[in-house]
Design a protein around this motif. Structure first.
Motif, PDB file in Angstrom:
ATOM      1  N   UNK A  49     107.211  96.497   4.531  1.00 15.44           N
ATOM      2  CA  UNK A  49     108.166  97.363   3.852  1.00 15.44           C
ATOM      3  C   UNK A  49     107.926  97.395   2.350  1.00 15.44           C
ATOM      4  N   UNK A  50     108.296  98.521   1.728  1.00 13.95           N
ATOM      5  CA  UNK A  50     108.270  98.711   0.277  1.00 13.95           C
ATOM      6  C   UNK A  50     106.899  98.392  -0.332  1.00 13.95           C
ATOM      7  N   UNK A  51     105.811  98.644   0.377  1.00 16.53           N
ATOM      8  CA  UNK A  51     104.499  98.196  -0.097  1.00 16.53           C
ATOM      9  C   UNK A  51     103.425  99.252   0.126  1.00 16.53           C
ATOM     10  N   UNK A  52     102.470  99.322  -0.813  1.00 17.85           N
ATOM     11  CA  UNK A  52     101.205 100.001  -0.567  1.00 17.85           C
ATOM     12  C   UNK A  52     100.355  99.023   0.232  1.00 17.85           C
ATOM     13  N   UNK A  53     100.082  99.344   1.468  1.00 12.10           N
ATOM     14  CA  UNK A  53      99.543  98.363   2.409  1.00 12.10           C
ATOM     15  C   UNK A  53      98.204  97.775   1.960  1.00 12.10           C
ATOM     16  N   UNK A  54      97.403  98.556   1.254  1.00  9.88           N
ATOM     17  CA  UNK A  54      96.107  98.065   0.820  1.00  9.88           C
ATOM     18  C   UNK A  54      96.138  97.245  -0.448  1.00  9.88           C
ATOM     19  N   UNK A  55      97.327  97.079  -1.033  1.00  9.17           N
ATOM     20  CA  UNK A  55      97.426  96.380  -2.315  1.00  9.17           C
ATOM     21  C   UNK A  55      98.188  95.062  -2.215  1.00  9.17           C
ATOM     22  N   UNK A  56      98.514  94.624  -1.009  1.00  7.59           N
ATOM     23  CA  UNK A  56      99.315  93.410  -0.869  1.00  7.59           C
ATOM     24  C   UNK A  56      98.487  92.298  -0.239  1.00  7.59           C
ATOM     25  N   UNK A  57      98.909  91.090  -0.525  1.00  4.30           N
ATOM     26  CA  UNK A  57      98.238  89.904   0.003  1.00  4.30           C
ATOM     27  C   UNK A  57      99.309  88.884   0.372  1.00  4.30           C
ATOM     28  N   UNK A  58     100.000  89.100   1.498  1.00  2.00           N
ATOM     29  CA  UNK A  58     101.141  88.249   1.837  1.00  2.00           C
ATOM     30  C   UNK A  58     100.747  86.799   2.097  1.00  2.00           C
ATOM     31  N   UNK A  59     101.584  85.899   1.618  1.00  2.00           N
ATOM     32  CA  UNK A  59     101.376  84.483   1.840  1.00  2.00           C
ATOM     33  C   UNK A  59     101.635  84.154   3.307  1.00  2.00           C
ATOM     34  N   UNK A  60     100.722  83.431   3.929  1.00  2.00           N
ATOM     35  CA  UNK A  60     100.930  82.957   5.295  1.00  2.00           C
ATOM     36  C   UNK A  60     101.777  81.691   5.254  1.00  2.00           C
ATOM     37  N   UNK A 416     104.988  99.453 -12.701  1.00  2.00           N
ATOM     38  CA  UNK A 416     104.000  99.022 -11.714  1.00  2.00           C
ATOM     39  C   UNK A 416     102.669  98.816 -12.425  1.00  2.00           C
ATOM     40  N   UNK A 417     101.718  98.193 -11.717  1.00  2.00           N
ATOM     41  CA  UNK A 417     100.375  98.028 -12.263  1.00  2.00           C
ATOM     42  C   UNK A 417     100.348  97.252 -13.562  1.00  2.00           C
ATOM     43  N   UNK A 418      99.483  97.626 -14.495  1.00  2.00           N
ATOM     44  CA  UNK A 418      99.354  96.886 -15.762  1.00  2.00           C
ATOM     45  C   UNK A 418     100.652  96.808 -16.556  1.00  2.00           C
TER      46      UNK A 418
END
Length: 495
Positions: A49-60, A416-418
């Motif tokens: 949710x609420x994410x650009x799927x290619x820009x996230x790195x969720x913690x396991x 967002x971003x920089x």
């Protein structure tokens, strides 16, 4: 005046707050291979949710207990976000886990049209604690659909189409709830046809009314609401919905008299007053509900999250006698397959009973008054990035700024971003120190579990101190410390 329920609502709570504070959990042996597998499966198949799927790195995440969780590398984090501000009694509380297991063995699910013990008892315990005559409980799966149904009830009760909500607000991600929401998450789904009108609620630190005192802010905010009603036509307004204390939008404490003023305006125009307590309810503010702090009773009140600490999805609407009577002979046109799900309701019963038995609500009030509030104000004295401290109980926010004098936010609105680099730097520093922060725009919220121990809390505040040093580097004064608290920084429970 608020009409309070019989004393049985809090009779089982001890006189002195003495919650069972879970010990710091031992982290299992690291298992990086398992962590990589979990992460790979997530990235291959989970849509976040609420994410650009290619820009996230969720913690396991490998596990969680009490106020902590840990990853597969063996790194432990103190959770100052309480998940998404829902683990009010922490993770894996044994009494609630046992209640879910017992209910699963007895009756794991059943249709909502029947009377089921866990459902009936959960409704009774919630109704005992709600203010005034909010004695009928309609169960939903979470907070967003609770808001959807509250609005539907208000429209059917009044026969009117429009609903007013504040710009600085969040009410959920479903279609009606997202249109009610005031923050930028609304924009992509807002077609302008949902019958929603937004207005400015009070927020003295960033006053839209050019107020300089709480009294001015309250008076001008109420006048603005009256004017909005006049322009829209009071006879077209079904409801005004407010978060009692806005959560994600910034934990802005309403000034004295504001909510009572909204109540009076609604009564005068025959408008339903809805309070959203999805985040603020069930002990988070040091009271069972935030409405108790302001001596106000709404017509409808939504809840979720803390009702069972998020262990099984559950939300609901607490309904006044007048609105409930509308549907005595007229069918209510709404429902959910999992309304009052037995597992969720059993978790709610165990959570509420545990909070009462262990004095968790009182403990949250104690922490806010004696530990969190004083510590945050002391941090504000030393960190130029802190513009204002505000909150109550276990529900606090730091408004981070680039310049205290101008109150320029540390990052632009919806950055967002920089442009968001200063807040990203703050969050990364906190995580390296073992603290998982709640970050939204230019703010960090201090919202730990309501039963966190003082030693753990102070450990988290020490890590927060380090993270604020990183934020200081992005202020106009750079890394230099200052002696003054800055405008509004010592605000405590007021803006």
């Amino acid at each position: 005046m608020t009409t309070h329920k019989p004393s049985s609502a809090t009779a089982s709570a001890p006189g002195t707050p003495t919650p069972t504070v879970p010990a710091v959990p031992a982290v299992p042996v690291p298992d990086p291979d398992a962590g990589r597998a979990v992460h790979a499966a997530d990235r291959a198949h989970v849509f976040h949710s609420w994410s650009a799927q290619g820009q996230i790195d969720p913690l396991a995440v490998a596990g969680a207990e009490g106020s902590y969780f840990w990853d597969y590398e063996g790194k432990r984090y103190l959770d100052f976000a309480s998940g998404l501000v829902f683990t009010n009694i922490g993770y894996q509380h044994p009494k609630v886990v046992a209640a879910i297991q017992e209910q699963a063995a007895k009756m794991s699910t059943f249709a909502p049209a029947f009377a089921v013990e866990a459902r009936s008892e959960a409704a009774r315990l919630i109704a005992e604690r709600t203010p005034g005559d909010l004695d009928k409980i309609f169960f939903t799966n979470g907070g967003a659909d609770a808001v959807e149904h509250a609005v539907r009830m208000a429209r059917l009760h009044t026969g009117r189409p429009k609903v007013l909500s504040a710009y600085r607000s969040y009410h959920g991600g479903t279609q009606q709830a997202i249109n009610l929401t005031g923050d930028p998450r609304r924009w992509a789904s807002d077609t302008g046809t949902a019958g929603v009108v937004h207005f400015h609620a009070p927020h003295l630190y960033r006053s839209p009314f050019y107020a300089t005192t709480e009294e001015q802010e309250c008076e001008r905010a109420l006048a603005h609401l009256e004017q909005t009603l006049a322009y829209e036509g009071p006879q077209t307004i079904a409801a005004v919905i407010l978060e009692t204390i806005p959560g994600t939008a910034g934990i802005m404490m309403p000034p004295p008299g504001y909510l009572a003023g909204v109540r009076e305006i609604c009564d005068r125009h025959g408008i339903v007053f809805v309070l959203d307590e999805v985040m603020a309810g069930f002990g988070r503010t040091g009271t069972w509900f935030a409405a108790d702090l302001f001596d106000v009773v709404p017509d409808l009140m939504t809840f979720a999250k803390g009702v069972n600490s998020g262990y099984v999805p559950l939300g609901g609407v607490a309904i006044s006698a007048k609105i409930a009577a509308t549907f005595d002979q007229r069918p209510y046109p709404g429902g959910l397959t999992y309304s009052g799900h037995p597992l969720a309701c059993a978790a709610a019963v165990a959570t509420i009973e545990t909070m009462a038995e262990e004095g968790i609500v009182e403990h949250a009030a104690h922490l806010g008054e004696t530990v969190i509030g004083p510590a945050l104000r002391e941090l504000a004295e030393r960190h130029p990035s802190v513009g204002e401290v505000r909150g109550t109980g276990a529900f606090w926010a730091l408004d981070l700024v680039r310049d205290r004098e101008t109150r320029e936010p540390l990052v632009p609105y919806n950055a967002t971003g920089p442009a968001n680099a200063p807040m990203a730097d703050f969050a990364a520093t906190a995580k390296r120190a073992g603290l998982w922060p709640f970050v939204n725009m230019n703010r960090t919220h201090v919202v730990p579990p309501c039963n966190i121990g003082e030693a753990d809390l102070k450990e988290g505040l020490s890590a927060l101190d380090q993270a604020l040093t990183a934020a200081d580097a992005h202020t106009v004064t750079g890394a230099h410390t200052v002696t003054g608290a800055g405008p509004g920084a010592g605000g405590g429970a007021s803006a």
